[in-house]
Design an enzyme around this catalytic site. Structure first.
Site, PDB file in Angstrom:
ATOM      1  N   ASP A  88     -11.569 -10.945   0.929  1.00 47.78           N
ATOM      2  CA  ASP A  88     -10.705 -10.695  -0.237  1.00 47.78           C
ATOM      3  C   ASP A  88     -11.501 -11.068  -1.475  1.00 47.78           C
ATOM      4  O   ASP A  88     -12.644 -11.559  -1.369  1.00 47.78           O
ATOM      5  CB  ASP A  88      -9.404 -11.522  -0.148  1.00 47.78           C
ATOM      6  CG  ASP A  88      -8.232 -10.858  -0.882  1.00 47.78           C
ATOM      7  OD1 ASP A  88      -8.354 -10.634  -2.103  1.00 47.78           O
ATOM      8  OD2 ASP A  88      -7.220 -10.537  -0.253  1.00 47.78           O
ATOM      9  N   TYR A 195       1.223   4.088  -6.710  1.00 50.18           N
ATOM     10  CA  TYR A 195       1.049   3.575  -5.342  1.00 50.18           C
ATOM     11  C   TYR A 195       1.219   4.712  -4.325  1.00 50.18           C
ATOM     12  O   TYR A 195       0.368   4.929  -3.453  1.00 50.18           O
ATOM     13  CB  TYR A 195       2.089   2.478  -5.103  1.00 50.18           C
ATOM     14  CG  TYR A 195       2.082   1.846  -3.734  1.00 50.18           C
ATOM     15  CD1 TYR A 195       0.946   1.235  -3.211  1.00 50.18           C
ATOM     16  CD2 TYR A 195       3.254   1.818  -2.964  1.00 50.18           C
ATOM     17  CE1 TYR A 195       0.963   0.629  -1.959  1.00 50.18           C
ATOM     18  CE2 TYR A 195       3.285   1.206  -1.716  1.00 50.18           C
ATOM     19  CZ  TYR A 195       2.136   0.619  -1.224  1.00 50.18           C
ATOM     20  OH  TYR A 195       2.157   0.014   0.014  1.00 50.18           O
ATOM     21  N   ILE A 225       7.680  -4.596   4.960  1.00 50.40           N
ATOM     22  CA  ILE A 225       7.381  -5.585   6.009  1.00 50.40           C
ATOM     23  C   ILE A 225       7.954  -6.948   5.631  1.00 50.40           C
ATOM     24  O   ILE A 225       7.790  -7.406   4.493  1.00 50.40           O
ATOM     25  CB  ILE A 225       5.856  -5.683   6.250  1.00 50.40           C
ATOM     26  CG1 ILE A 225       5.260  -4.297   6.551  1.00 50.40           C
ATOM     27  CG2 ILE A 225       5.568  -6.674   7.379  1.00 50.40           C
ATOM     28  CD1 ILE A 225       5.840  -3.578   7.757  1.00 50.40           C
TER      29      ILE A 225
HETATM   30  N1  LIG Z   1       3.639  -5.423   2.839  1.00 60.85           N
HETATM   31  C1  LIG Z   1       4.318  -4.284   2.993  1.00 60.85           C
HETATM   32  O1  LIG Z   1       5.559  -4.254   3.008  1.00 60.85           O
HETATM   33  C2  LIG Z   1       3.562  -3.007   3.161  1.00 60.85           C
HETATM   34  C3  LIG Z   1       2.198  -2.960   3.040  1.00 60.85           C
HETATM   35  N2  LIG Z   1       1.540  -1.761   3.177  1.00 60.85           N
HETATM   36  C4  LIG Z   1       0.106  -1.695   3.014  1.00 60.85           C
HETATM   37  O2  LIG Z   1      -0.540  -2.684   3.788  1.00 60.85           O
HETATM   38  C5  LIG Z   1      -1.682  -3.190   3.093  1.00 60.85           C
HETATM   39  C6  LIG Z   1      -1.595  -4.700   3.013  1.00 60.85           C
HETATM   40  O3  LIG Z   1      -0.399  -5.003   2.323  1.00 60.85           O
HETATM   41  P1  LIG Z   1      -0.070  -6.467   1.797  1.00 60.85           P
HETATM   42  O4  LIG Z   1      -0.808  -7.485   2.572  1.00 60.85           O
HETATM   43  O5  LIG Z   1       1.416  -6.543   1.718  1.00 60.85           O
HETATM   44  O6  LIG Z   1      -0.637  -6.374   0.318  1.00 60.85           O
HETATM   45  P2  LIG Z   1      -0.815  -7.568  -0.741  1.00 60.85           P
HETATM   46  O7  LIG Z   1      -0.519  -7.006  -2.082  1.00 60.85           O
HETATM   47  O8  LIG Z   1      -0.042  -8.757  -0.311  1.00 60.85           O
HETATM   48  O9  LIG Z   1      -2.367  -7.892  -0.615  1.00 60.85           O
HETATM   49  C7  LIG Z   1      -3.343  -7.020  -1.076  1.00 60.85           C
HETATM   50  C8  LIG Z   1      -4.642  -7.783  -1.199  1.00 60.85           C
HETATM   51  O10 LIG Z   1      -5.621  -6.904  -1.787  1.00 60.85           O
HETATM   52  C9  LIG Z   1      -6.474  -7.719  -2.525  1.00 60.85           C
HETATM   53  N3  LIG Z   1      -7.257  -6.952  -3.514  1.00 60.85           N
HETATM   54  C10 LIG Z   1      -6.877  -6.519  -4.734  1.00 60.85           C
HETATM   55  N4  LIG Z   1      -7.921  -5.941  -5.372  1.00 60.85           N
HETATM   56  C11 LIG Z   1      -8.974  -6.015  -4.526  1.00 60.85           C
HETATM   57  C12 LIG Z   1     -10.341  -5.616  -4.610  1.00 60.85           C
HETATM   58  N5  LIG Z   1     -10.830  -5.031  -5.715  1.00 60.85           N
HETATM   59  N6  LIG Z   1     -11.150  -5.853  -3.550  1.00 60.85           N
HETATM   60  C13 LIG Z   1     -10.665  -6.446  -2.442  1.00 60.85           C
HETATM   61  N7  LIG Z   1      -9.392  -6.853  -2.305  1.00 60.85           N
HETATM   62  C14 LIG Z   1      -8.556  -6.648  -3.343  1.00 60.85           C
HETATM   63  C15 LIG Z   1      -5.555  -8.733  -3.206  1.00 60.85           C
HETATM   64  O11 LIG Z   1      -6.279  -9.871  -3.624  1.00 60.85           O
HETATM   65  C16 LIG Z   1      -4.558  -9.004  -2.108  1.00 60.85           C
HETATM   66  O12 LIG Z   1      -4.853 -10.172  -1.391  1.00 60.85           O
HETATM   67  C17 LIG Z   1      -1.700  -2.496   1.738  1.00 60.85           C
HETATM   68  O13 LIG Z   1      -2.606  -1.418   1.782  1.00 60.85           O
HETATM   69  C18 LIG Z   1      -0.300  -1.976   1.581  1.00 60.85           C
HETATM   70  O14 LIG Z   1      -0.248  -0.795   0.814  1.00 60.85           O
HETATM   71  C19 LIG Z   1       2.204  -0.599   3.434  1.00 60.85           C
HETATM   72  C20 LIG Z   1       3.565  -0.602   3.529  1.00 60.85           C
HETATM   73  C21 LIG Z   1       4.340  -1.809   3.471  1.00 60.85           C
HETATM   74  C1  LIG Z   2       6.965  -0.505   1.327  1.00 58.96           C
HETATM   75  C2  LIG Z   2       5.717  -0.887   0.651  1.00 58.96           C
HETATM   76  O1  LIG Z   2       4.763  -0.160   0.691  1.00 58.96           O
HETATM   77  C3  LIG Z   2       5.652  -2.144  -0.126  1.00 58.96           C
HETATM   78  N1  LIG Z   2       6.324  -3.223   0.516  1.00 58.96           N
HETATM   79  C4  LIG Z   2       6.283  -1.940  -1.484  1.00 58.96           C
HETATM   80  O2  LIG Z   2       7.501  -2.164  -1.589  1.00 58.96           O
HETATM   81  O3  LIG Z   2       5.583  -1.493  -2.399  1.00 58.96           O
END
Ligand SMILES: NC(=O)C1=CN([C@@H]2O[C@H](COP(=O)(O)OP(=O)(O)OC[C@H]3O[C@@H](n4cnc5c(N)ncnc54)[C@H](O)[C@@H]3O)[C@@H](O)[C@H]2O)C=CC1
Ligand SMILES: CC(=O)[C@H](N)C(=O)O
Length: 373
Positions: A88, A195, A225
């Site tokens: 990260d 997004y 999630i």
């Molecule tokens: N959490 C959810 O409900 C859902 C998540 N997703 C996808 O799953 C993946 C993970 O989601 P989360 O963990 O919830 O996201 P999050 O927003 O909690 O974490 C994203 C991470 O990306 C990092 N980041 C930002 N800019 C960066 C860069 N330039 N280089 C490297 N890292 C960087 C941030 O520091 C952060 O730790 C994402 O692609 C998201 O779109 C998809 C649907 C639902």
């Molecule tokens: C469903 C997703 O991709 C995420 N938790 C958001 O609400 O943006």
């Protein structure tokens, strides 16, 4: 113009060649020199000894968000601690730093990312870095850079180094003109958030690289999630995590979506299980490269009722956030994941009652407000 004709014939032959892209060996290699920031393969983030034939060598980008630490834990159990590198741009908390290999990786720094992949002989990449729906709307240029430019870097490196690449997509990849109840895998996708636009772009680019260059690209569209031990990163579905914390801490919860806003949701264990499964499935079993996965679907009112079975004194009020509400109103209400269930036997374990019970047992409902008084 014979030359033009020959070239166009060659291109059209290339584009018509087999669906798996296996016969196409051209890879999108960028012409770059050596990075000034060399990362040694035995750098201090823990050197590794491993048998490449036994296990994949895994890199997780954006691993300190809501999902990455849990994914690392699951993959380390399966492939060994030293075979899974979490990365990260943020500083890891102590427990994460000491739980296995961690490295700084900015996905916008192509050369550095390439060095990490080369020096650590990465074979599987889980690309989790992203700006989610609500924070993306608050900073469109940054969301565009991270979610689109960053993805381009990852795709090129994955294709160049023959990686198996997982990129998550989302219910947010659909929009107001998509069928919302239920939403199938293949339908109109015209999202209205940066997004969503970036995730449709990721789905299409990943599939294009698969057919064009033979990249082993795999993608699941996640619902919202829900997790107990990690905080969401600024999305529209965040309320469904916050309610548990507020119920326990204060006995009061102010919801930023209307009570009847129905969205697909999933417990984190199901999400991570599906992610590992789809990466392990033999390629022949996959009839597509991007799949919906689904578990449950509920409204804030229905979630609150289920939470109140555990904390009857919980008071819920509504103070609608217009940005999040507008996003949610355009998203799927139910997700059709029949293709995932058919192709690789996907099956969720948690419905709403199990989700709520599990969240409270994890968070320790002993600390609930009623007992604190
Ligand atoms: N959490 C959810 O409900 C859902 C998540 N997703 C996808 O799953 C993946 C993970 O989601 P989360 O963990 O919830 O996201 P999050 O927003 O909690 O974490 C994203 C991470 O990306 C990092 N980041 C930002 N800019 C960066 C860069 N330039 N280089 C490297 N890292 C960087 C941030 O520091 C952060 O730790 C994402 O692609 C998201 O779109 C998809 C649907 C639902
Ligand atoms: C469903 C997703 O991709 C995420 N938790 C958001 O609400 O943006």
């Amino acid at each position: 113009m014979p030359v033009v004709k020959t070239v166009s014939r060659a291109v059209s032959q290339l584009l018509q060649s087999s669906g798996c892209g296996c016969g196409i060996s051209i890879v999108p290699v960028r012409c770059i020199g050596v990075s000034p920031r060399q990362v040694a393969s035995d750098a201090s983030f823990h050197s590794v000894s491993f048998s490449e034939s036994d296990h994949p060598r895994v890199l997780i980008t954006g691993g300190l968000g809501q999902l990455g630490v849990g994914l690392a834990k699951l993959l380390r159990k399966r492939f060994g601690k030293s075979n899974v590198i979490l990365s990260d741009i943020r500083k890891p908390p102590d427990n994460v730093f000491h739980s296995g290999p961690f490295i700084f990786a900015d996905i916008l720094d192509y050369k550095n990312l390439r060095e990490i992949v080369v020096n650590n002989r990465i074979t599987w990449l889980f690309h989790y870095s992203a700006l989610l729906s609500a924070v993306g709307e608050a900073n469109v240029p940054l969301a565009r850079a991270v979610n689109i430019t960053g993805l381009h870097n990852v795709l090129d490196i994955a294709a160049e180094h023959n990686l198996r690449l997982f990129v998550p997509s989302t219910i947010g990849a659909f929009g107001p003109t998509s069928p919302r109840d239920p939403t199938p895998d293949l339908c109109i996708q015209r999202p209205r958030t940066i997004y969503g636009v970036s995730k449709v772009h990721a789905e299409l680019m990943g599939e294009y690289y698969h057919y064009r260059y033979g990249l082993d690209f795999r993608c699941l569209r996640y619902p919202g999630i829900i997790s107990a031990d990690s905080q969401p990163g600024g999305g529209t579905t965040d309320y469904a995590v916050q309610i548990f914390h507020d119920a326990i801490k204060t006995g009061k919860f102010q919801c930023n979506l209307k009570p009847d806003t129905r969205l697909p949701m999933m417990y984190i264990d199901d999400c991570l299980k599906a992610t590992l499964e789809v990466m392990e499935v033999p390629a022949e079993a996959l009839s597509m490269r991007t799949y919906n996965i689904s578990a449950m679907s509920f409204t804030p009112e229905e979630l609150a009722q289920e939470v109140q079975k555990h904390i009857p004194e919980l008071q819920v009020t509504y103070n609608v956030d217009e940005v999040r509400q507008a996003i949610a109103d355009n998203w799927p209400m139910n997700f059709d994941d029949r293709n995932a269930r058919r192709d690789w036997g996907w099956k969720h374990d948690y419905d709403l009652p199990e989700l709520v019970t599990t969240m409270f047992s994890f968070l320790g409902s002993d600390s609930r407000i009623a007992q604190a008084n």
